[in-house]
Design a protein around this motif. Sequence first.
Motif: not given
Length: 102
Positions: A1-24
């Motif tokens: 379970m800890k490994r899964f959570l670490r993987t999930l957190v790492l994936a969230a940190l590495l998500a592209p900024a464009a997904v979170l950004a406001t469209p231009v």
Amino acid sequence: MKRFLRTLVLAALLAPAAVLATPVDINTADATTLESVKGIGPAKAQAILDYRKQHGPFASTADLAKVPGIGTRTLEQIGDQVTVGAPAARKAAAKPATASKP
């Protein structure tokens, strides 16, 4: 379970900024802002500005296909990163004006 959570957190940190950004907004953005869109470099940004200056504002993001150097592949890549105005502004513009009663 800890490994899964670490993987999930790492994936969230590495998500592209464009997904979170406001469209231009392609109708108001300057060259630097347009270049912040992944897939738009200096030449395409300038082509967008030149097209907008010559033809007026874009009616939709699909109109970018009319810009020299922007094709279907580019539109698919940048589609979720661009818009033709703030949603609230489009909604207000679409609403008919009502006359006030004296």
